[in-house]
Write a protein that holds these residues in place. Structure first.
Motif, mmCIF file in Angstrom:
data_model
loop_
_atom_site.group_PDB
_atom_site.id
_atom_site.type_symbol
_atom_site.label_atom_id
_atom_site.label_comp_id
_atom_site.label_asym_id
_atom_site.label_seq_id
_atom_site.Cartn_x
_atom_site.Cartn_y
_atom_site.Cartn_z
ATOM 1 N N GLY A 40 0.779 -1.225 0.000
ATOM 2 C CA GLY A 40 0.000 0.000 0.000
ATOM 3 C C GLY A 40 0.812 1.277 0.000
ATOM 4 N N GLN A 41 2.117 1.147 -0.075
ATOM 5 C CA GLN A 41 2.980 2.330 -0.067
ATOM 6 C C GLN A 41 3.939 2.314 -1.248
ATOM 7 O OE1 GLN A 41 4.924 3.011 3.668
ATOM 8 N NE2 GLN A 41 3.105 2.518 4.869
ATOM 9 N N GLY A 42 4.574 3.451 -1.472
ATOM 10 C CA GLY A 42 5.586 3.521 -2.501
ATOM 11 C C GLY A 42 6.894 2.913 -2.025
ATOM 12 N N PRO A 43 7.753 2.524 -2.951
ATOM 13 C CA PRO A 43 9.051 1.960 -2.562
ATOM 14 C C PRO A 43 9.893 2.970 -1.775
ATOM 15 C CG PRO A 43 8.558 1.503 -4.877
ATOM 16 C CD PRO A 43 7.542 2.484 -4.411
ATOM 17 N N GLN A 44 10.639 2.442 -0.802
ATOM 18 C CA GLN A 44 11.546 3.256 0.010
ATOM 19 C C GLN A 44 12.985 2.856 -0.292
ATOM 20 O OE1 GLN A 44 10.517 5.732 2.391
ATOM 21 N NE2 GLN A 44 8.613 5.437 1.250
ATOM 22 N N TYR B 36 5.978 6.346 -12.652
ATOM 23 C CA TYR B 36 6.054 4.904 -12.820
ATOM 24 C C TYR B 36 4.651 4.301 -12.748
ATOM 25 C CZ TYR B 36 11.134 4.702 -12.103
ATOM 26 O OH TYR B 36 12.497 4.841 -12.227
ATOM 27 N N PHE B 89 2.887 5.897 -9.538
ATOM 28 C CA PHE B 89 3.721 6.605 -8.574
ATOM 29 C C PHE B 89 4.460 7.731 -9.269
ATOM 30 C CE2 PHE B 89 3.498 3.727 -5.011
ATOM 31 C CZ PHE B 89 3.321 2.481 -5.557
ATOM 32 N N PHE B 102 9.692 8.040 -3.671
ATOM 33 C CA PHE B 102 8.378 7.740 -4.217
ATOM 34 C C PHE B 102 7.276 8.286 -3.329
ATOM 35 C CE2 PHE B 102 8.895 4.667 -7.672
ATOM 36 C CZ PHE B 102 10.209 4.281 -7.522
ATOM 37 N N GLY B 103 6.172 8.614 -3.949
ATOM 38 C CA GLY B 103 4.959 8.923 -3.229
ATOM 39 C C GLY B 103 4.208 7.640 -2.904
ATOM 40 N N GLN B 104 3.025 7.798 -2.267
ATOM 41 C CA GLN B 104 2.260 6.634 -1.846
ATOM 42 C C GLN B 104 1.654 5.902 -3.033
ATOM 43 O OE1 GLN B 104 -0.965 7.535 0.787
ATOM 44 N NE2 GLN B 104 -1.356 5.426 1.306
#
Lengths: 110, 112
Positions: A40-44, B36, B89, B102-104
């Motif tokens: 549910g989140q973007g890559p870190q 992306y 993203f 990156f954003g959520q």
């Protein structure tokens, strides 16, 4: 041409164990980056390696380490696994600015 | 701190309509941004990028707009198709290609 490949595809570990994830970059790419993507989140961002040298490190504990080999492939190691390490681990390779991602390794920590 | 965030977590559109996905960023020093697309079970796939010396860039069916004044990015998809259904993203490139922030993400759902 083969894209970025990662292995294994999935794996399940228990808390406290150690894991090694592998990545092969696109042929000719000398830079490899690792990312953690929680559901549910973007890559870190975790690490970037270029020509076998660490070029950048994200805000992750020392339990996370990586290395790059002479053939530019890379390994990500995580020690003393926690439940919160469960995620999709992505590897990306790049020649210049554009990063090409692999399919990821799905790690589940029980 | 660093952050790139999206205004809308989900977007549902009818096939054939145009889609607009928005993104706000906070690091005014960034000079390169990427959109992306991530389909289920796959890694992010590059769609289009833009540098800070531009305010618009067009690709095939996609357009990225950059407003540096309000630190805002948008991705426009023309004639949205079912195959466009995915999570999108925006990412801010930091340190010359090293680190992507990156954003959520926004989940785009295309109804036939």
């Amino acid at each position: 041409d083969a894209g970025v490949t990662q292995s294994p595809t999935h794996l399940i570990k228990t808390r406290g164990q150690q894991v090694t994830l592998r990545c092969s970059p696109i042929s000719g790419h000398k830079s490899v980056s690792w990312y953690q993507q929680v559901l549910g989140q973007g890559p870190q961002f975790i690490f970037q390696y270029y020509e076998k040298e660490e070029r950048g490190r994200g805000n992750f504990p020392d339990r996370f380490s990586a290395r790059q080999f002479p053939n530019y492939s890379s390994e990500l190691n995580v020690n003393a696994l926690l439940l919160g390490d469960s995620a999709l681990y992505l590897c990306a390779s790049s020649l210049e600015d554009e990063q090409f991602f692999g399919p990821g390794t799905r790690l589940t920590v029980l | 701190g660093e952050s790139v965030g999206l205004h809308l977590p989900t977007l549902s559109v009818q096939e054939g309509d145009n889609s607009i996905i928005n993104c706000a960023y906070s690091n005014s020093a960034s000079d390169y941004f990427i959109w992306y697309k991530q389909e289920s079970g796959k890694g992010p796939q590059f769609i289009i990028d833009i540098r800070s010396n531009m305010d618009k860039r067009q690709g095939q069916r996609v357009t990225v707009l950059l407003n540096k004044t309000v630190k805002h990015l948008s991705l426009q998809i023309a004639a949205t198709q079912p195959g466009d259904s995915a999570v999108y993203f925006c990412a801010e490139v930091y340190n010359q290609g090293g680190k992507l922030i990156f954003g959520q993400g926004t989940e785009l759902s295309v109804k036939p």
